[in-house]
Design a protein around this motif. Structure first.
Motif, PDB file in Angstrom:
ATOM      1  N   TYR A   1       0.850  -1.197   0.000  1.00  0.00           N
ATOM      2  CA  TYR A   1       0.000   0.000   0.000  1.00  0.00           C
ATOM      3  C   TYR A   1       0.886   1.246   0.000  1.00  0.00           C
ATOM      4  CZ  TYR A   1      -3.388  -3.515   1.306  1.00  0.00           C
ATOM      5  OH  TYR A   1      -4.173  -4.638   1.325  1.00  0.00           O
ATOM      6  N   PRO A   2       1.671   1.411  -1.052  1.00  0.00           N
ATOM      7  CA  PRO A   2       2.588   2.561  -1.076  1.00  0.00           C
ATOM      8  C   PRO A   2       1.821   3.880  -1.147  1.00  0.00           C
ATOM      9  CG  PRO A   2       2.534   1.506  -3.227  1.00  0.00           C
ATOM     10  CD  PRO A   2       1.713   0.650  -2.296  1.00  0.00           C
ATOM     11  N   THR A   3       2.412   4.896  -0.565  1.00  0.00           N
ATOM     12  CA  THR A   3       1.817   6.229  -0.604  1.00  0.00           C
ATOM     13  C   THR A   3       2.865   7.225  -1.088  1.00  0.00           C
ATOM     14  OG1 THR A   3       2.381   6.596   1.703  1.00  0.00           O
ATOM     15  CG2 THR A   3       0.148   5.776   1.246  1.00  0.00           C
ATOM     16  N   GLU A   4       2.381   8.353  -1.504  1.00  0.00           N
ATOM     17  CA  GLU A   4       3.236   9.381  -2.082  1.00  0.00           C
ATOM     18  C   GLU A   4       4.262   9.928  -1.095  1.00  0.00           C
ATOM     19  OE1 GLU A   4       4.943  11.559  -4.925  1.00  0.00           O
ATOM     20  OE2 GLU A   4       3.358  10.085  -5.282  1.00  0.00           O
ATOM     21  N   VAL A   5       3.941   9.955   0.168  1.00  0.00           N
ATOM     22  CA  VAL A   5       4.845  10.571   1.147  1.00  0.00           C
ATOM     23  C   VAL A   5       6.216   9.894   1.169  1.00  0.00           C
ATOM     24  CG1 VAL A   5       4.336   9.281   3.272  1.00  0.00           C
ATOM     25  CG2 VAL A   5       4.788  11.721   3.385  1.00  0.00           C
ATOM     26  N   PHE A   6       6.277   8.612   0.861  1.00  0.00           N
ATOM     27  CA  PHE A   6       7.557   7.905   0.894  1.00  0.00           C
ATOM     28  C   PHE A   6       8.521   8.381  -0.193  1.00  0.00           C
ATOM     29  CE2 PHE A   6       4.923   5.010   3.408  1.00  0.00           C
ATOM     30  CZ  PHE A   6       5.720   4.937   4.537  1.00  0.00           C
ATOM     31  N   ASN A   7       8.016   9.114  -1.169  1.00  0.00           N
ATOM     32  CA  ASN A   7       8.883   9.724  -2.176  1.00  0.00           C
ATOM     33  C   ASN A   7       9.487  11.032  -1.672  1.00  0.00           C
ATOM     34  OD1 ASN A   7       8.385   7.698  -4.107  1.00  0.00           O
ATOM     35  ND2 ASN A   7       6.479   8.686  -4.680  1.00  0.00           N
TER      36      ASN A   7
ATOM     37  N   GLN B   1       3.946  19.348   3.270  1.00  0.00           N
ATOM     38  CA  GLN B   1       2.931  20.287   2.796  1.00  0.00           C
ATOM     39  C   GLN B   1       1.998  19.687   1.750  1.00  0.00           C
ATOM     40  OE1 GLN B   1       5.396  23.707   1.772  1.00  0.00           O
ATOM     41  NE2 GLN B   1       4.965  24.605   3.770  1.00  0.00           N
ATOM     42  N   LYS B   2       2.502  18.789   0.911  1.00  0.00           N
ATOM     43  CA  LYS B   2       1.664  18.256  -0.168  1.00  0.00           C
ATOM     44  C   LYS B   2       1.042  16.895   0.133  1.00  0.00           C
ATOM     45  CE  LYS B   2       3.947  20.715  -3.891  1.00  0.00           C
ATOM     46  NZ  LYS B   2       4.756  20.596  -5.102  1.00  0.00           N
ATOM     47  N   HIS B   3       1.637  16.127   1.074  1.00  0.00           N
ATOM     48  CA  HIS B   3       1.166  14.748   1.245  1.00  0.00           C
ATOM     49  C   HIS B   3       0.884  14.333   2.687  1.00  0.00           C
ATOM     50  CE1 HIS B   3       2.085  14.295  -2.944  1.00  0.00           C
ATOM     51  NE2 HIS B   3       3.298  14.748  -2.714  1.00  0.00           N
ATOM     52  N   PHE B   4       1.542  14.919   3.650  1.00  0.00           N
ATOM     53  CA  PHE B   4       1.375  14.537   5.047  1.00  0.00           C
ATOM     54  C   PHE B   4       0.307  15.386   5.733  1.00  0.00           C
ATOM     55  CE2 PHE B   4       2.664  14.626   9.558  1.00  0.00           C
ATOM     56  CZ  PHE B   4       2.784  13.273   9.816  1.00  0.00           C
ATOM     57  N   ALA B   5       0.364  16.680   5.489  1.00  0.00           N
ATOM     58  CA  ALA B   5      -0.563  17.625   6.136  1.00  0.00           C
ATOM     59  C   ALA B   5      -1.138  18.575   5.092  1.00  0.00           C
ATOM     60  CB  ALA B   5       0.164  18.389   7.233  1.00  0.00           C
ATOM     61  N   SER B   6      -1.624  18.016   4.018  1.00  0.00           N
ATOM     62  CA  SER B   6      -2.059  18.814   2.859  1.00  0.00           C
ATOM     63  C   SER B   6      -3.309  19.648   3.116  1.00  0.00           C
ATOM     64  CB  SER B   6      -2.298  17.900   1.656  1.00  0.00           C
ATOM     65  OG  SER B   6      -3.289  16.940   1.969  1.00  0.00           O
ATOM     66  N   ASP B   7      -4.039  19.354   4.163  1.00  0.00           N
ATOM     67  CA  ASP B   7      -5.275  20.092   4.419  1.00  0.00           C
ATOM     68  C   ASP B   7      -5.168  21.051   5.606  1.00  0.00           C
ATOM     69  OD1 ASP B   7      -5.131  17.987   6.214  1.00  0.00           O
ATOM     70  OD2 ASP B   7      -7.254  17.513   6.135  1.00  0.00           O
ATOM     71  N   VAL B   8      -3.952  21.389   5.986  1.00  0.00           N
ATOM     72  CA  VAL B   8      -3.763  22.395   7.027  1.00  0.00           C
ATOM     73  C   VAL B   8      -3.123  23.623   6.392  1.00  0.00           C
ATOM     74  CG1 VAL B   8      -3.548  20.641   8.837  1.00  0.00           C
ATOM     75  CG2 VAL B   8      -1.496  21.580   7.791  1.00  0.00           C
ATOM     76  N   PRO B   9      -3.326  24.785   6.984  1.00  0.00           N
ATOM     77  CA  PRO B   9      -2.715  25.998   6.425  1.00  0.00           C
ATOM     78  C   PRO B   9      -1.197  25.849   6.305  1.00  0.00           C
ATOM     79  CG  PRO B   9      -4.300  26.565   8.133  1.00  0.00           C
ATOM     80  CD  PRO B   9      -4.131  25.070   8.172  1.00  0.00           C
ATOM     81  N   GLU B  10      -0.647  26.519   5.311  1.00  0.00           N
ATOM     82  CA  GLU B  10       0.785  26.392   5.033  1.00  0.00           C
ATOM     83  C   GLU B  10       1.644  26.716   6.254  1.00  0.00           C
ATOM     84  OE1 GLU B  10       4.192  28.165   2.032  1.00  0.00           O
ATOM     85  OE2 GLU B  10       2.089  28.230   1.394  1.00  0.00           O
ATOM     86  N   ALA B  11       1.274  27.716   7.027  1.00  0.00           N
ATOM     87  CA  ALA B  11       2.060  28.067   8.216  1.00  0.00           C
ATOM     88  C   ALA B  11       2.126  26.903   9.204  1.00  0.00           C
ATOM     89  CB  ALA B  11       1.472  29.305   8.892  1.00  0.00           C
ATOM     90  N   LYS B  12       1.017  26.170   9.356  1.00  0.00           N
ATOM     91  CA  LYS B  12       1.009  25.018  10.268  1.00  0.00           C
ATOM     92  C   LYS B  12       1.816  23.856   9.700  1.00  0.00           C
ATOM     93  CE  LYS B  12      -3.123  25.756  12.996  1.00  0.00           C
ATOM     94  NZ  LYS B  12      -4.394  25.224  13.442  1.00  0.00           N
ATOM     95  N   SER B  13       1.687  23.612   8.401  1.00  0.00           N
ATOM     96  CA  SER B  13       2.458  22.509   7.818  1.00  0.00           C
ATOM     97  C   SER B  13       3.954  22.823   7.850  1.00  0.00           C
ATOM     98  CB  SER B  13       1.985  22.172   6.403  1.00  0.00           C
ATOM     99  OG  SER B  13       2.255  23.215   5.507  1.00  0.00           O
TER     100      SER B  13
END
Length: 146
Positions: free
Chosen positions: A25-31, A48-60
């Motif tokens: 079950y590979p995911t994008e974050v491993f790249n 920012q794009k794969h682990f916490a993509s739905d939080v504001p940029e400052a938080k990620s």
């Protein structure tokens, strides 16, 4: 009685190797993982794009700077005795997770016999949807008391 709440987490069974769970079950974050001196961490882009993509940029960005490196050997470790076999468990599936496949989360939560809540979130629902996560935790506390 006690209860566990798994939040978009790996839930290995006895003698399972943590890294083996994710191989099918590979995911994008491993790249977006870097390694040095036996430790791994995620790149800023990966967070920012794969682990916490739905939080504001400052938080990620804060997540990126506050992350601690993990021992690379962690993914080769076996679990001796998973707590979910002894305790009532709840599981929050992060439907948009690109760190742990939502399909794998569903498989693990089903074999655990966990009470499942699905949220449309990245890998960090405790940040992106804290009220919903708190609700699941409160419900686990209530049901563990009975």
């Amino acid at each position: 009685m006690k209860a566990l709440v798994y939040v978009a987490a790996l839930a290995p069974d006895t003698d399972e190797i943590i890294g083996e769970l994710t191989k099918d079950y590979p995911t994008e974050v491993f790249n977006h993982v870097e390694m040095a001196d036996g430790f791994i961490w995620m790149t800023k882009d990966g967070i920012q794009k794969h682990f916490a993509s739905d939080v504001p940029e400052a938080k990620s960005e804060l997540i990126y700077y506050k992350q601690g490196p993990a021992a690379a050997g962690l993914f080769g470790e076996k679990v001796a005795s998973p707590a979910w076999k002894e305790k009532k468990s709840c599981y929050i599936v992060a439907k948009n997770d690109e760190a742990i496949s939502p399909e794998l989360q569903r498989i693990m939560s089903k074999r655990m016999g966990a009470e499942v809540t699905e949220l449309a979130t990245s890998h960090v629902p405790m940040i992106s949807q804290p009220n919903e996560v708190l609700s699941v935790i409160r419900q686990a506390i209530i049901s563990a008391g009975s």
